[in-house]
Design a protein around this motif. Structure first.
Motif, PDB file in Angstrom:
ATOM      1  N   ASP A   1       0.813  -1.216   0.000  1.00  0.00           N
ATOM      2  CA  ASP A   1       0.000   0.000   0.000  1.00  0.00           C
ATOM      3  C   ASP A   1       0.849   1.269   0.000  1.00  0.00           C
ATOM      4  O   ASP A   1       0.316   2.369  -0.199  1.00  0.00           O
ATOM      5  N   ASP A   2       2.148   1.112   0.192  1.00  0.00           N
ATOM      6  CA  ASP A   2       3.068   2.254   0.192  1.00  0.00           C
ATOM      7  C   ASP A   2       3.597   2.425  -1.226  1.00  0.00           C
ATOM      8  O   ASP A   2       4.610   1.839  -1.605  1.00  0.00           O
TER       9      ASP A   2
ATOM     10  N   ALA B   1       7.326   3.493  -1.732  1.00  0.00           N
ATOM     11  CA  ALA B   1       8.281   2.452  -1.350  1.00  0.00           C
ATOM     12  C   ALA B   1       8.269   1.307  -2.357  1.00  0.00           C
ATOM     13  O   ALA B   1       9.322   0.754  -2.692  1.00  0.00           O
TER      14      ALA B   1
END
Length: 230
Positions: free
Chosen positions: A52-53, A56
């Protein structure tokens, strides 16, 4: 003459198996761009980055040590020297891949790699000795290789696609197996449709509907398009 064939289509349309068969028949290299997104997903899960990042994930994919085999008879996918060809087809990857594949920065990174791979197969040092490549994936005909010599949208009815995926994953296409694959197929198509169009053929792309064709007939239909266009 170098020949580039681009084949697009939704989940369960048969584009991977048909593309491999077409590549073998024509003596061309084979590039599975969908496997690249699966490999990126495997890598992110392996390294522990939160899917979900988005920032990243994109950073991790830029570091992805990916090598794509282009032999249509044995298209191995390796990450950091590890063969992940089987692991990237597991349900856990299928259920997570859309989170990676809908990341626009990830798509840009992998598109650069896909274009580089196609360009490499245009050269004499490529797998097919400069004869060319069959590349398949959701946006291959419109974004990655819009200048391909032949562009095909391989499609099929929802019923046919679900049955094929159930047979591939579960070894049977009975009602229980079809229902078990429904979310995996339809949800991924819905998710990916937010970032790429693969249900309707773009200008210059030939549609092959395999709903009522068996595998050999579908391969022949695509080969006929190649013969007519190239």
């Amino acid at each position: 003459m170098t020949l580039v064939v681009a084949i697009d289509g939704p989940s369960g349309s048969g584009k991977s198996s048909v593309s491999r068969a077409v590549a073998r028949e024509l003596g061309l290299a084979y590039l599975d761009t969908g496997a690249m997104y699966r490999a990126a997903t495997w890598w992110c899960l392996h390294t522990g980055v939160a899917l979900d990042d988005a920032v990243a994930v994109a950073a991790e994919v830029r570091r992805l040590p990916l090598a794509m085999g282009v032999d249509p008879s044995a298209p191995a996918v390796t990450v950091g020297g590890t063969d992940v060809s089987a692991e990237i087809r597991e349900t856990r990857i299928s259920e997570a891949v859309s989170k990676v594949a809908t990341n626009l920065d990830v798509r840009e990174e992998l598109r650069l790699r896909q274009r580089a791979a196609i360009d490499a197969e245009r050269g004499a040092d490529g797998f097919a000795g400069g004869r060319g490549v069959v590349a398949e994936g959701r946006d291959i005909t419109t974004v990655v290789a819009p200048d391909a010599d032949v562009r095909v949208l391989l499609t099929a009815s929802e019923e046919a696609r679900l049955a094929r995926r159930a047979l591939d994953v579960h070894g049977t296409a009975d009602a229980t197996a079809v229902e078990a694959t429904r979310d995996q197929v339809l949800r991924r198509d819905a998710d990916d449709s937010t970032v790429v169009q693969f249900h309707v053929a773009a200008d210059g792309v030939v549609t092959v509907d395999s709903s009522h064709l068996d595998f050999e007939q579908t391969v022949r239909a695509v080969l006929d398009v190649v013969a007519a266009r190239a």
